[in-house]
Design a protein around this motif. Structure first.
Motif, short mmCIF file in Angstrom:
data_model
loop_
_atom_site.label_atom_id
_atom_site.label_comp_id
_atom_site.label_asym_id
_atom_site.label_seq_id
_atom_site.Cartn_x
_atom_site.Cartn_y
_atom_site.Cartn_z
N GLU A 17 0.82 -1.22 0.00
CA GLU A 17 0.00 0.00 0.00
C GLU A 17 0.85 1.27 0.00
N GLU A 21 0.50 1.83 -4.43
CA GLU A 21 -0.87 2.21 -4.04
C GLU A 21 -1.85 2.21 -5.20
N ASP A 39 -4.08 0.87 -2.34
CA ASP A 39 -4.36 1.93 -1.38
C ASP A 39 -5.74 1.73 -0.76
N GLU A 40 -6.72 1.45 -1.61
CA GLU A 40 -8.08 1.20 -1.11
C GLU A 40 -8.15 -0.13 -0.35
N ASP A 43 -7.10 0.48 3.12
CA ASP A 43 -8.17 1.12 3.89
C ASP A 43 -9.21 0.09 4.35
N ARG A 44 -9.62 -0.76 3.43
CA ARG A 44 -10.67 -1.73 3.75
C ARG A 44 -10.16 -2.80 4.73
N ALA A 46 -7.99 -2.25 7.07
CA ALA A 46 -8.04 -1.58 8.37
C ALA A 46 -9.47 -1.55 8.91
N GLN A 47 -10.44 -1.26 8.05
CA GLN A 47 -11.84 -1.26 8.49
C GLN A 47 -12.28 -2.63 9.00
N THR A 168 -10.31 4.03 8.47
CA THR A 168 -9.49 3.43 7.41
C THR A 168 -8.02 3.36 7.80
N GLU A 169 -7.71 3.64 9.05
CA GLU A 169 -6.37 3.44 9.57
C GLU A 169 -6.46 2.59 10.82
#
Length: 557
Positions: A17, A21, A39-40, A43-44, A46-47, A168-169
């Motif tokens: 990432e 990214e 990159d996305e 984020d996902r 992390a979610q 997202t982190e």
């Protein structure tokens, strides 16, 4: 640890990432083609990590997946182990009884399930006693929950609702490299499946070995499509290797047909793909009637069982390298790859085909020895047979809660693989058979695998497998089960197959009978199931003659 940084999966995620990214992750799902970037993906992931921890998942808890190959499944590959939990991939093709056993044995807390597999999971739960009592929730992989979800005696939530709204982190914890990261169960061909745990260090080591030129390297200009299921030994480690290398990922989704695989290769520019031989047999059949552009494809990895030599030549004719690999659930799974040694690069084509049709050279970090029935190591002469013993940093040293199996299958740090092999003078391993499948006739061994590959070299044979059947004089004799090709003439196929075998094998190796069937039964991982054939034909007289002619006896050359 000197240097202050343990060998875990987290740096692979960070690298992808941070440095790549904009590289894509493409996925065929029941909702259509989905695509996003590393990159996305970060984020996902992390979610999902937040959703799991807020949902009560703690370090050491097991989270199960009951899924095909797609981006949401891939998100669990890093989110679950990187919070300190353990990812347990379940093979949905296993019998319900086995599924109930492994869910209870692993003590899974959460289960992720695909819509198409929900009826299978629901059926296993419906017939359960207390096997699912420790499961807190089921997460349906999509934007909605499947029909019938309300009847499930456990909370169920749609994946997108589960992760929505979370940050997202994520402040990833420091995980010890010896913390369990994954778990996979053997297919349980005899008895209940056996659990194999993978630590972070095992998966880290496996990934680094895969990235070497002697492994299955994946770089930032590669497009990687694992057709081998993600529920089967982490898709042979490819999601981790591709992420570490910064490759583009392509996931073929639920039950991909040859047309789906062909379209993804063409449309996404796939350079590396992998699967069992039956997958590529399907692609070969599809390409007989359809134009498929394989120009971007560099390498097809084949494992699970040996690819027929004819398949290697077919891919060569299409400017694609078929690369044999061998491994086991107990090995995370990579053990050997059939790369050509540098001194064979200029050898004649037939010599190269001979080496490439074997399971290859062990990857850096793995040691092996071949042991005969008396416990002695056999020479590397290409002729001597023995059981393959192996050890290495990503090879398990024990099964999960199975002391009786541990005593039988491990010795002094070595894993006894159960594979009967020869090793040639160049060091190439060749799997002759599984110990339980090798045919013992008149005190001599016959390789069912060699006969199968030779039979499948015939143009009018779609599939073939060979088993040993009891014989009153010779102990066992080989019988071939053949699926004829679409245009095969069975009236002449018998003799044509036997003529083909006579070219390379002694008379006593030749099958005593050829039985035509519509399909060779498959195991839950797509391999030919000889066990099913033995059970189906148990007690039937397959061999008309009870005496093998004397000139076909094992002591006759």
């Amino acid at each position: 640890m000197p240097g202050g940084h343990d060998q875990t999966l987290r740096p692979f995620l960070w690298r992808a990432e941070t440095l790549y990214e904009d590289t894509e992750i493409v996925s065929r799902t029941h909702e259509g083609i989905e695509r996003y970037t590393y990159d996305e993906y970060g984020d996902r992931t992390a979610q999902l990590a937040h959703a799991l921890t807020e949902g009560g998942i703690e370090e050491g808890d097991r989270v199960a997946t009951f899924c095909w190959n797609h981006h949401r499944h891939f998100e669990t590959y890093f989110a679950v182990p990187t919070i300190g939990a353990q990812l347990h991939t379940i093979n949905p093709l296993l019998p319900d009884e086995h599924i109930r056993f492994i869910v209870q044995n692993a003590e899974d807390r959460t289960i992720f399930v695909d819509h198409s597999l929900f009826p299978k999971l629901a059926g296993a739960i419906a017939d359960a006693d207390d096997e699912f009592d420790q499961v807190d929730r089921v997460v349906a992989m999509g934007e909605t929950v499947p029909e019938g979800a309300d009847d499930l005696p456990v909370d169920i939530v749609a994946y997108e609702d589960f992760v929505e709204g979370h940050p997202t982190e994520y402040d990833w914890p420091d995980i010890d490299e010896d913390q369990s990261a994954g778990m996979c169960y053997t297919s349980g061909t005899t008895g209940m499946p056996k659990g194999v745990e993978y630590t972070h260090k095992m998966l880290w080591s496996h990934t680094m070995a895969s990235l070497t030129p002697q492994g299955i390297p994946m770089a930032d200009d590669d497009v990687v499509m694992p057709v081998v299921p993600m529920f089967h030994v982490n898709a042979w480690g490819m999601p981790f290797t591709a992420t570490a290398g910064g490759s583009k990922h392509v996931y073929p989704g639920p039950s991909p047909e040859p047309e789906d695989i062909a379209n993804l290769i063409e449309n996404e520019g796939v350079t590396i793909t992998a699967g069992v031989p039956t997958v590529w047999m399907g692609l070969q059949d599809y390409m007989q009637d359809n134009d498929v552009d394989l120009s971007t494809l560099d390498t097809v990895i084949v494992g699970g069982s040996a690819a027929p030599e004819s398949m290697i030549r077919w891919f060569d004719d299409h400017d694609v390298t078929l690369l044999h690999a061998w491994g086991m659930t107990e090995m995370s799974p990579l053990g050997s790859v059939s790369h050509l040694k540098s001194d064979l690069e200029n050898a004649d084509y037939e010599t190269q085909i001979d080496r490439r049709s074997k399971q290859g050279l062990t990857v850096p970090g793995v040691e092996f020895k071949v042991v005969d029935d008396s416990g002695e190591e056999v020479p590397h002469d290409g002729d001597a047979f023995g059981e393959l013993w192996i050890r290495g940093p990503w090879v398990t040293k024990e099964y999960f809660e199975r002391p009786e199996a541990n005593e039988e299958d491990f010795e002094d740090g070595w894993l006894k693989t159960g594979d009967i092999v020869t090793v040639d003078t160049d060091g190439y391993l060749q799997i002759v058979d599984r110990a339980k499948d090798v045919i013992k006739s008149g005190g001599e061994w016959i390789s069912s695998v060699e006969l199968e590959n030779a039979i499948m070299a015939h143009d009018d044979v779609a599939e073939a497998t060979v088993i040993g059947v009891p014989h009153e004089k010779w102990q066992e004799r080989p019988v071939a089960f053949v699926v004829p090709g679409e245009n095969a003439d069975e009236s002449t196929l018998d003799e044509e197959v036997m003529d083909l075998l006579r070219e390379d094998y002694p008379k006593w190796w030749l099958p005593d009978d050829i039985v035509y069937i519509e399909e060779v039964p498959k195991t839950a991982t797509g391999k030919f199931s000889k066990k099913d054939l033995r059970e189906e034909y148990a007690g039937q007289s397959l061999i008309e003659e009870t005496e093998v002619p004397e000139d076909a006896a094992p002591d006759d050359d």
